[in-house]
Design an enzyme around this catalytic site. Structure first.
Site, PDB file in Angstrom:
ATOM      1  N   ASP A  62      -9.092 -36.028 -16.174  1.00 43.90           N
ATOM      2  CA  ASP A  62      -8.583 -34.701 -15.824  1.00 43.90           C
ATOM      3  C   ASP A  62      -9.272 -33.601 -16.631  1.00 43.90           C
ATOM      4  O   ASP A  62      -9.828 -33.842 -17.703  1.00 43.90           O
ATOM      5  CB  ASP A  62      -7.082 -34.617 -16.127  1.00 43.90           C
ATOM      6  CG  ASP A  62      -6.232 -35.251 -15.047  1.00 43.90           C
ATOM      7  OD1 ASP A  62      -6.782 -35.983 -14.212  1.00 43.90           O
ATOM      8  OD2 ASP A  62      -5.007 -35.027 -15.055  1.00 43.90           O
ATOM      9  N   HIS A 102      -8.385 -37.978 -19.946  1.00 44.71           N
ATOM     10  CA  HIS A 102      -8.879 -36.597 -19.922  1.00 44.71           C
ATOM     11  C   HIS A 102     -10.294 -36.486 -20.499  1.00 44.71           C
ATOM     12  O   HIS A 102     -10.698 -37.285 -21.340  1.00 44.71           O
ATOM     13  CB  HIS A 102      -7.949 -35.684 -20.720  1.00 44.71           C
ATOM     14  CG  HIS A 102      -6.568 -35.589 -20.156  1.00 44.71           C
ATOM     15  ND1 HIS A 102      -5.620 -36.572 -20.326  1.00 44.71           N
ATOM     16  CD2 HIS A 102      -5.958 -34.616 -19.409  1.00 44.71           C
ATOM     17  CE1 HIS A 102      -4.499 -36.235 -19.710  1.00 44.71           C
ATOM     18  NE2 HIS A 102      -4.675 -35.055 -19.150  1.00 44.71           N
TER      19      HIS A 102
END
Length: 429
Positions: free
Chosen positions: A164, A334
């Protein structure tokens, strides 16, 4: 013009219609009822696409590690909202999108109230009528035309690799050391680790801030999905604010990379049927996860490295011991800081030895993550999708493989009919 002899045209039309529907299942996601049929976002039709990016999945031998191009990609930043801020809803482009949406079939639930990142749930019905993930981890919508959120890889032993918040670039570095983990560092790492592909959920503000890295991710064969414009808790927004978040991210991705994703992930997983319905009408299906690495807590200081390491160690040990046999996994990770990138670089080689690591769309057998038909990605069933090299490698190849497949099936249907003694005249484009 190809001519086949056939008197029963009505029968032919029924058969060909069935063939066309099967062929296009990956390109037009049909609702479970007749309430809504998802289609390509018409409001993006006039967005100018770049000419310096690939237009179909690159071959592995075309993917190379290296620096970003020295020549910056020029975007008119003045035509976009302020980065990392909620975009205004009165902008003409947002208003144009609103006119395309059918709000009569979007749930009427009110925006949620949040204080210090915590939702006020004291008055929310415990039966969860809105399939609000933040309340109950609900992933199967109560609205009939919405598909279930994607949250796992169906096949055991598969790992839907995803990250992400990219593309990563430190916004206000004070030293060269702080820029050490800016992309393409991690993208180069993935290339060097077997040209590993992943699903990347991009924040629109980061795309316009770092378009060269976004383009690089596409040319490395990664799958790109939307992660909103400024990363808010989406259920706290009005319908118009939700549309603005999704629209500007879609536009930034298309103007930078030439693609229109059919996939998005709500920040913090915060989604309900109202937000899902808006995203779905805007051409996207919701993707969540079934495992959280909590690597994002490394940035806040709430978790130490050893704690996040133990999450990965537990998943690996569970698989090696034979206890992880129900399905594969989509694990939240992430690319938004030095610490999360370090964690990813540490564990990827171990994951590759333990699981079959692949992008999310590959593990769910969906070859078409974008509305552009020229993009066909590998799946479990078809690990080597049909592609065509151009004289300049992959850059600028503009063949529509999905379209070619459709007409190939259409020709086969006509030929089969001709063998039965029917006749029809058809033009194959």
């Amino acid at each position: 013009m190809i001519l086949y002899r056939v008197p029963f045209l009505a029968t032919f039309l029924v058969i060909v219609k069935a063939t066309a529907t099967n062929t296009n299942d990956a390109d037009v996601t049909r609702a479970s009822s007749a309430e809504y049929v998802q289609s390509s976002p018409a409001w993006l039709a006039n967005v100018k696409v770049p000419t310096n990016v690939v237009t179909q999945l690159p071959f592995d031998d075309e993917i190379k590690a290296g620096p970003l191009p020295k020549e910056p990609f020029k975007l008119d930043l003045n035509s976009y909202p302020k980065p990392n801020k909620q975009p205004p809803v009165d902008h003409p482009e947002v208003q144009a999108v609103l006119k395309h949406l059918d709000f009569s079939i979007i749930p009427k639930s009110k925006p949620r109230i949040v204080k210090d990142w915590v939702f006020d749930m004291k008055d929310y019905n415990r039966t969860d009528p809105d399939c609000w993930w933040s309340s109950s981890l609900c992933k199967k919508p109560k609205v009939s035309y919405l598909p279930e959120d994607i949250s796992i890889c169906p096949n055991k032993g598969t790992w839907g690799l995803n990250y992400d918040d990219g593309p990563y670039k430190m916004w206000w570095p004070t030293s060269e050391k702080q820029k050490e983990y800016d992309q393409p560092r991690f993208y180069n790492y993935l290339v060097e680790k077997g040209k590993q592909k992943a699903t990347l959920f991009f924040v629109g503000s980061n795309v316009i801030n770092f378009p060269e890295a976004a383009q690089r991710s596409l040319s490395d064969g990664h799958t790109i999905c939307s992660h909103t414009w400024s990363h808010p808790q989406m259920t706290t927004l009005t319908n118009e604010e939700v549309v603005a978040q999704l629209y500007w991210t879609h536009k930034a991705i298309k103007e930078t990379m030439g693609i229109t994703p059919k996939c998005w992930r709500p920040p913090y997983g915060d989604v309900d049927d109202r937000v899902r319905a808006i995203a779905y009408q805007m051409g996207m299906r919701t993707i969540l996860w079934d495992q959280d690495s909590n690597d994002w807590n490394l940035i806040t200081g709430r978790l130490k490295t050893e704690v996040v390491d133990n999450f990965f160690k537990g998943w690996v040990d569970n698989r090696v011991s034979g206890n992880d046999t129900d399905h594969g996994h989509i694990t939240l990770q992430h690319e938004n800081s030095n610490m999360t990138i370090q964690m990813s670089e540490k564990w990827l080689p171990i994951l590759q030895k333990t699981f079959k690591v692949m992008p999310i769309h590959q593990c769910i057998n969906d070859p078409h993550p974008y509305w552009e038909e020229s993009w066909t990605y590998p799946t479990l069933d078809v690990p080597e999708p049909p592609r065509q090299r151009s004289s300049a490698g992959n850059l600028g190849a503009n063949t529509s493989m999905a379209s070619s497949s459709y007409y190939s099936n259409l020709a086969e249907a006509i030929l089969n009919l001709s063998l039965l003694g029917f006749a029809v005249a058809a033009t194959l484009i």
